[in-house]
Write an enzyme that holds these catalytic residues in place. Structure first.
Site, short mmCIF file in Angstrom:
data_model
loop_
_atom_site.label_atom_id
_atom_site.label_comp_id
_atom_site.label_asym_id
_atom_site.label_seq_id
_atom_site.Cartn_x
_atom_site.Cartn_y
_atom_site.Cartn_z
N LYS A 1 0.86 -1.21 0.00
CA LYS A 1 0.00 0.00 0.00
C LYS A 1 0.88 1.25 0.00
O LYS A 1 1.93 1.28 0.69
CB LYS A 1 -0.89 -0.03 1.24
CG LYS A 1 -1.95 1.06 1.32
CD LYS A 1 -2.82 0.83 2.56
CE LYS A 1 -3.95 1.86 2.65
NZ LYS A 1 -4.77 1.64 3.86
N SER B 1 -9.63 1.66 3.01
CA SER B 1 -8.77 2.41 2.14
C SER B 1 -7.71 1.57 1.43
O SER B 1 -7.01 2.10 0.56
CB SER B 1 -8.08 3.53 2.92
OG SER B 1 -7.31 2.99 3.95
N SER C 1 -9.82 -0.67 7.22
CA SER C 1 -9.27 -0.50 5.88
C SER C 1 -8.53 -1.68 5.26
O SER C 1 -8.13 -1.58 4.11
CB SER C 1 -8.35 0.72 5.86
OG SER C 1 -9.15 1.89 5.94
#
Lengths: 477, 93
Positions: free
Chosen positions: A79, A154, A178
């Protein structure tokens, strides 16, 4: 070439024996990315040359007869809020468009030491604020199961990459759900370890008392392997705990006879899609057939968990994002005749709307005259949530709920109503408030879209969580 | 109405954020909705309850007072939007 559709543990033996080469595996992943990522848009940046060079080095080692560690040579997506030295980390914000980190996150060092090959950085909601990856300043990632829908957020890019076989495994971060919610939407496994299990050094901070890095994988065994790599005390993160790391793969058995499961009625009632509810009930039936027992419980503080989170998390975010001021790194506005103009314009031009919204919420609840009514009150509500969990865990080994109230919604469906978007996290949020470990595993398909089952454990009891998840997974193969 | 346009202007100033007139309109409505919802916390009985700052207990981490120099000062300098002799240059106040 379908090597990229396999799990890490399936690939390990074949790499060790020389049946497949690490370079073949990496190329298989890049081929898929080239084919699919124009549509999926999981990645913000790729490390093509570096990844291939790393794979070549591993192939040489294999030829020399070296024994591979379990995840050596396995391609992983990371990420884009986790820093790699000398490489760009954007947090999907214009603010950090060209920002090159001066150091490696501790998890990156650990991935390196384990011989993992980082394929690239994945898309996310800006600064990890969002539940759909639509708040990225760069692109909207699509759910590989149905590209008209969101991958969740996210960590949407990481979840989509694993689901589309554009990576074998991935790392995400989880502050209010997330990792788990995108795992649920994309039909993959996602786990948030207990707060303090994984170092946050090099993870761009959103809410420091809630953030944790964790794995996204195709099955539970890969999650256990990746946890083994990333967990551990770190002197650079004073909130990381000094506890021994068990070999999490040893927890992978189906011995759940007599295991007690609590199901909070607050998380399976109003607001939860009927088919999602039924999927969870079926999963509980399956676990019962495997020897576990379950009962409905009540955790009354959970009704207020969303409000509590949307006061505490933005408050912490407003403090953590104060550093983005145009002085030392990142974006600086050209409209900056005075220092004050520089601060105001830099921050206004560099941040997206959701980030601004949360900074404003956070600033308000911490401001003079409102601190007691909102922030202090929310901290007390947090205590009630902790107490409810503690009480439940006196009688139950794990707590189970749906991961999200719905399956993946359509792109654009919730973007005009922030409060609607926040509701996606109602089942995952209490877990972060209490710092507990929790996993989301796929449990059903509803109208073509995956449903996720959330399993929550006692602090530092990832082993029981993994055992229940593994039992269910193996029992429904 | 819990949040007014003046509130938004005040908070924005505190947060060093400039908001356009349009954004102000939108944000006032959205923040009002959010805080209207969050005010349900007032109904929660927290008499005698201590606030929690950390879910997992934390203690002050002590270490020896030994300097461990950061090895990559150059990248920090390279990252600067405007730099002079190793100092970060900013506009006048």
């Amino acid at each position: 070439m379908t090597l990229n559709t396999k799990t890490a543990h399936e690939l390990h033996a074949r790499l060790q024996s020389g049946e497949i080469k690490a370079t073949e595996l990496v190329n298989s992943v890049f081929q898929t990315i080239d084919q699919k990522d124009n549509d999926i848009k999981a990645y913000l940046s790729l490390r093509r040359e570096k990844a291939i060079a790393e794979a070549e080095a591993i192939d040489l080692n294999i030829q020399k007869g070296e024994k591979l560690s379990p995840l050596e040579g396995i391609p992983i997506a990371v990420k884009d809020n986790i820093c790699i030295q000398g490489e760009v980390t954007t947090c999907a914000s214009k603010f950090l468009e060209n920002f090159k980190s001066s150091y490696n996150a501790t998890v990156i060092d650990r991935l390196r030491k384990a011989g993992m090959i980082i394929i690239g950085k994945t898309n996310m909601d800006e600064f990890a604020m969002g539940s759909s990856t639509e708040n990225s300043a760069y692109q909207v990632t699509r759910n590989p199961r149905d590209t008209a829908t969101v991958p969740g957020g996210s960590s949407g890019g990481s979840a989509a990459a694993v689901a589309a076989d554009e990576a074998i495994v991935a790392l995400g971060s989880d502050t209010g759900g997330s990792i788990r919610q995108p795992a649920s939407f994309c039909g993959v496994v996602g786990m948030k370890p207990t707060y303090g299990r994984v170092s946050r050094y090099g993870l761009v901070a959103f809410a420091s008392s809630l953030d944790q890095i964790g794995p996204l994988t195709k099955d539970v065994r890969d999650t256990a392997e990746l946890l083994n790599v990333i967990c551990g005390k770190d002197k650079m993160d004073s909130t990381s705990v000094d506890l021994p790391i068990p070999d999490f793969t040893k927890a992978l058995n189906q011995d759940i006879q007599g295991l007690k499961i609590g199901v909070p009625k607050e998380l399976i009632g109003e607001g939860v899609d009927e088919e999602v509810k039924n999927s969870v009930l079926s999963a509980l039936d399956q676990l019962k057939q495997q020897g576990a027992e379950w009962a409905e419980i009540s955790l009354p503080s959970f009704d207020k968990a969303l409000s509590t989170y949307y006061i505490i998390a933005p408050a912490e975010a407003s403090a953590n994002l104060a550093r983005y001021d145009g002085v030392k790194y990142g974006y600086r506005s050209k409209q900056a005749p005075t220092l004050r103009d520089m601060y105001f314009n830099t921050r206004s031009e560099g941040f997206g709307m959701e980030v601004k919204r949360r900074i404003l919420i956070g600033t308000y609840v911490l401001s003079a005259g409102y601190y007691d009514a909102y922030y202090l009150k929310a901290q007390k509500a947090r205590t009630l949530i902790l107490n409810d969990f503690q009480k439940a865990f006196e009688s139950y080994d794990v707590i189970i709920s749906p991961t999200a109230p719905t399956t993946a919604f359509k792109v654009g469906e919730k973007t005009s109503d922030p409060l609607q978007m926040y509701m996606s996290d109602f089942a995952t949020i209490p877990v972060n408030m209490a710092g507990l470990p929790a996993i989301s595993i796929p449990c059903n398909i509803s109208r073509g879209l995956p449903v996720g089952l959330q399993i929550i454990g006692k602090p530092f009891d990832e082993e029981t969580v993994l055992k229940v998840a593994y039992s269910y997974e193996q029992g429904t193969k | 109405m819990v949040i007014s346009k003046t509130d938004v202007e005040h908070i924005a100033r505190l947060a060093n954020l400039a908001v356009s007139e349009e954004e102000k309109e939108l944000l006032t409505k959205q923040l009002d909705d959010i805080f209207e919802y969050a005010s349900e916390l007032n109904k929660l009985d927290t008499e005698g309850i201590e606030p929690t700052a950390h879910a997992i207990p934390q203690k002050t981490p002590f270490r020896e007072d030994v300097v461990d120099p950061f090895p990559n000062r150059q990248q920090l300098i390279n990252n600067a939007p405007d730099e002079e002799n190793g100092f970060f240059a900013v506009p006048k106040m």
